[in-house]
Design a protein around this motif. Structure first.
Motif, PDB file in Angstrom:
ATOM      1  N   SER A 254      32.226  -1.951 -61.335  1.00 52.95           N
ATOM      2  CA  SER A 254      32.056  -3.179 -60.559  1.00 52.95           C
ATOM      3  C   SER A 254      32.416  -2.950 -59.089  1.00 52.95           C
ATOM      4  O   SER A 254      31.720  -3.420 -58.192  1.00 52.95           O
ATOM      5  CB  SER A 254      32.933  -4.285 -61.155  1.00 52.95           C
ATOM      6  N   ALA A 255      33.487  -2.221 -58.844  1.00 52.10           N
ATOM      7  CA  ALA A 255      33.906  -1.931 -57.464  1.00 52.10           C
ATOM      8  C   ALA A 255      32.874  -1.060 -56.759  1.00 52.10           C
ATOM      9  O   ALA A 255      32.563  -1.280 -55.584  1.00 52.10           O
ATOM     10  CB  ALA A 255      35.268  -1.243 -57.474  1.00 52.10           C
ATOM     11  N   ALA A 256      32.318  -0.092 -57.470  1.00 52.35           N
ATOM     12  CA  ALA A 256      31.296   0.788 -56.880  1.00 52.35           C
ATOM     13  C   ALA A 256      30.021   0.004 -56.568  1.00 52.35           C
ATOM     14  O   ALA A 256      29.389   0.218 -55.537  1.00 52.35           O
ATOM     15  CB  ALA A 256      30.993   1.946 -57.823  1.00 52.35           C
ATOM     16  N   ALA A 257      29.655  -0.907 -57.452  1.00 48.77           N
ATOM     17  CA  ALA A 257      28.445  -1.705 -57.239  1.00 48.77           C
ATOM     18  C   ALA A 257      28.611  -2.646 -56.049  1.00 48.77           C
ATOM     19  O   ALA A 257      27.675  -2.872 -55.292  1.00 48.77           O
ATOM     20  CB  ALA A 257      28.120  -2.502 -58.496  1.00 48.77           C
ATOM     21  N   LYS A 258      29.812  -3.175 -55.859  1.00 46.20           N
ATOM     22  CA  LYS A 258      30.073  -4.064 -54.728  1.00 46.20           C
ATOM     23  C   LYS A 258      30.117  -3.292 -53.420  1.00 46.20           C
ATOM     24  O   LYS A 258      29.678  -3.792 -52.396  1.00 46.20           O
ATOM     25  CB  LYS A 258      31.384  -4.807 -54.928  1.00 46.20           C
ATOM     26  N   ALA A 259      30.644  -2.083 -53.432  1.00 46.63           N
ATOM     27  CA  ALA A 259      30.779  -1.288 -52.210  1.00 46.63           C
ATOM     28  C   ALA A 259      29.441  -0.736 -51.746  1.00 46.63           C
ATOM     29  O   ALA A 259      29.190  -0.624 -50.557  1.00 46.63           O
ATOM     30  CB  ALA A 259      31.754  -0.138 -52.440  1.00 46.63           C
ATOM     31  N   LYS A 260      28.565  -0.402 -52.650  1.00 47.75           N
ATOM     32  CA  LYS A 260      27.289   0.215 -52.284  1.00 47.75           C
ATOM     33  C   LYS A 260      26.401  -0.698 -51.438  1.00 47.75           C
ATOM     34  O   LYS A 260      25.970  -0.291 -50.373  1.00 47.75           O
ATOM     35  CB  LYS A 260      26.558   0.663 -53.556  1.00 47.75           C
TER      36      LYS A 260
END
Length: 90
Positions: A39-45
């Motif tokens: 979830s954090a990676a998807a938000k940061a991308k």
């Protein structure tokens, strides 16, 4: 909220969704960590991508290199420069 608290809440939700089985706490914790990381990676991308383009259309490599290349000198510019500076004898 801290990352650990988010993982804890997610693991609890997974535990409840699976019918509150006993002895699966470590598996639920690891599954929750994976979900939080994804979830954090998807938000940061998208945020990083949005900052780079700032609403502009993507530029192709050819367009980018054409913009970055310095203007070409003309033959007239080269000849004028050689005529303007005569060589000194000394």
């Amino acid at each position: 909220m801290s990352r650990e608290q988010i993982v804890r809440d997610t693991a609890y939700a997974i535990w409840e969704a699976e019918g509150k089985p006993e002895g699966r706490d470590l598996a639920h914790w690891r599954q929750a960590e994976a979900r939080v990381a994804a979830s954090a990676a998807a938000k940061a991308k998208p945020a990083a991508k949005g900052n780079a383009t700032k609403g502009k259309a993507p530029v192709s490599i050819a367009q980018a290199s054409a913009k970055a290349a310095p203007p070409a000198k003309t033959a007239a510019t080269k000849t004028a420069a050689t005529k303007a500076a005569p060589a000194r004898k000394g």
